[in-house]
Motif scaffolding. Structure first.
Motif: not given
Lengths: 425, 425
Positions: B300-301, B303-306, B334
């Motif tokens: 998730g981190t 993804l969340s950081l792009g 995240s």
């Protein structure tokens, strides 16, 4: 002005009613913010919207009116899911696991998976069975904030089964709180019985299916899966021209897997939308911009298929193409009902700002499925379809991901969803 | 055998109780399936588990026992979130939007964002304020199926504020239905007042913070952010050796942004876990495997950081490293409480099979946060922490993404969550 519904005390009310529709370029970031906003409605339609004191001064509230206190949080239009295949016979989690394990499309198809398994199951299912799945899918959509959804046929692939799909979609639209836009997608795939005579199936769509769908008045749009190995550009053009002549507006599944000239065709036909666009060419982007075709992006499908290259959202926005978002809700490649996770993916993977993602999930999505006269913005005359969020800042919607941030959902001036889970602790 | 709790009529009961802990390699796919299963408990602990007729024959049910009918669906152990920073003062959605817009880390920091903004807000917040945020975060975790969560300090970065964090974490563990594992993370970042004397801060952690945390008995683990620009391998080793000597087991934030030798250090120290590992080297993978260190992956981190490059989950599993999953729940990189979206990302982006993802979110996560004697498997003597799902196949959990598929949550033999939303339509 009489009102039977009042939403008051929004910390921030985002009306999205602030410019021409669809929204392009920098205008996608204008959200029409009203601090301390309120919305009044009568018989489901907005009669006043703006600052609370102005709204309250404008309307005469019925004694038994519904009054919703938003308690200072964010209120937006209901979300609009402009590309779904939400009427299907069964889910395909077994195949998902096979794909994760690296099995090929051919292996999955041989083991009874793939879209042909959806077609077999769909043809066997009764309308009541399909209605039950569709209801449950729409009800989950509603609980995640979606108040309008486009739904495509396309698992029938015979005149009889496509009409069955569209009847189910129509019935769902009549009975469910989610507004439903029906799309005919007979050109989703070639069914087994036509696999050796593809042009024959195209003729069949044009000569039998389209007239039958049109005569029954069951579809607003006609869509085609224009892709290498599926419907060619020429076959797609034939289907969509026939559909338009029969009163259905064109949409395309375009350039999802290869740059195939589908976006260019969408521009040529001035289609309402070109969807997917993961592999759209630069010429395709320019064709969409020039013709004002809306790009409906489906990042959940890219993620769900385990791919890492996403649609070029920034290029599309910079070139002036109006961009909308959708779940692509379907059992094969994107099993989700939540526009919230799609907005998260839009910001995280497509680099769309939270404001652009919200415009793409409301006003531009309304345009993409032809409902811009009714929904997607909060202004007088539009439907009172609203989401009351748990957060007070729209940027929290994509940021706080994978969970449901919706507190209440209002459809046509009626509170249809009020999260009140039984909390033992 | 007396029982005050019985869950019956599980379509499939996945016990995860089927081999040595932690699970490695092909054993990560063994889920200990019992068709038609049941679980009986007394005073919160499992007294019988297996086929329903055997369980019912074994126990004598109290007259006022809680009986849960799973109605033929899937039942699993409660999910375990083995890496979170769930006690913080405020969310950072503004900074998320800036990052999406392409602003640099420096620009964000200058505008008052970044971890230093979390530290400032945390130091100013009262214990009651922090408790309120923590409660709300844990309650949301519970509703998504998490019954055990590790929580790190690390936004205080002073002896006083780190103790405040650990007191809040401890209090949450006492009062909340989610079991809480406290981790001291004084070495999360260098606070402003020590920025020009980094070794001095390390000395301060070792000489003042660790003794104080240890004396108060407030942390089970000590974690360090071992990363280029943050704590060096040598500084991390010093902190973790001192912590171990004071009774805290080592964990590391390892090789998230660069191959930095942190996994190698985790192996050398025989740490309980090495977390993130997006950029782990081949030597690092071998070091983890040789020492039996658990890899806690946080997709998730990423993804969340792009970012598009994820941790090498397949390589880790193939090399015999036990793999666990976690949300990394934190306001900076995240913001999610849902282990379900993490399991979806594990299958979609890390290519972990649904079975591996479930083992990584239960038995291996229990090991990663040192709770394997109590939770993570359903067997006699373990806690009756259960999830009753809406689906009947575990593969549907990662497949059906972005929504909450949890129907009921049981913690210590008590139904703590029962989804019963008010459905107007």
């Amino acid at each position: 002005m009489r009102a039977d519904f009042l939403l008051r005390n929004a910390g921030e009310l985002l009306t999205l009613a602030c410019g021409p529709v669809p929204r392009t370029g920098a205008a996608m970031r204008d959200l029409g913010s009203v601090p301390g906003g309120a919305v009044a409605a009568h018989h489901g339609s907005i009669v006043a919207v703006g600052r609370e004191r102005d709204v309250v001064a404008t309307v005469e509230l019925d004694d038994d009116a519904t009054v919703v206190d938003a308690k200072g949080v964010l209120v937006t239009p209901g979300l609009i899911d402009s590309h779904t295949h939400a009427v299907f016979a069964r889910t395909r989690e077994r195949e998902f696991a096979m794909r994760v394990e690296g099995r090929s499309y051919e292996e999955i198809a041989e083991s009874g998976g793939g879209i042909r398994s959806s077609v077999r199951a769909f043809r066997e299912a009764s309308e009541d069975e399909l209605l039950e799945v569709g209801r449950s899918t729409l009800t989950r959509m509603l609980s995640y904030g979606t108040t309008t959804a486009e739904i495509k046929s396309g698992y029938g692939l015979s005149t009889e089964s496509e009409l069955k799909a569209l009847r189910v979609i129509g019935k769902l639209g009549e009975e469910h709180a989610v507004r439903v836009v029906p799309t005919f997608l007979g050109a989703h795939e070639f069914p087994d019985e036509w696999r050796d005579n593809r042009d024959g199936y195209v003729d069949h769509i044009i000569e039998e299916m389209i007239p039958a769908v049109s005569a029954a008045g069951l579809a607003r749009f006609c869509d085609v899966f224009c892709e290498k190995g599926v419907f060619s550009v020429e076959q797609s053009r034939r289907v969509l021209e026939a559909a338009r002549a029969a009163g259905m507006e064109p949409k395309l599944h375009a350039d999802e897997l290869h740059p195939f000239g589908a976006a260019e065709l969408a521009g040529e036909l001035r289609a309402r939308s070109a969807d997917h666009l993961v592999c759209v060419s630069d010429d395709g982007v320019r064709a969409l911009a020039a013709a004002g075709v809306t790009a409906v992006l489906l990042p959940g499908t890219t993620l769900s298929l385990g791919k890492s290259a996403y649609a070029p959202a920034r290029k599309l926005i910079e070139e002036g193409v109006p961009v909308a978002l959708a779940t692509d809700c379907n059992p094969g490649s994107s099993m989700t009902e939540s526009m919230q996770i799609i907005m998260s993916l839009a910001s995280m993977a497509l680099r769309m700002t939270p404001a652009e993602a919200l415009a793409a999930a409301t006003v531009n999505a309304a345009w993409a499925c032809g409902t811009e006269d009714v929904v997607g913005m909060l202004e007088v005359g539009k439907a009172a379809d609203l989401v009351v969020w748990e957060v007070d800042d729209h940027r929290a919607i994509p940021y706080h991901y994978g969970v449901n941030l919706v507190r209440k959902v209002v459809a046509g001036g009626v509170v249809v969803r009020d999260r009140d889970e039984t909390l033992v602790v």
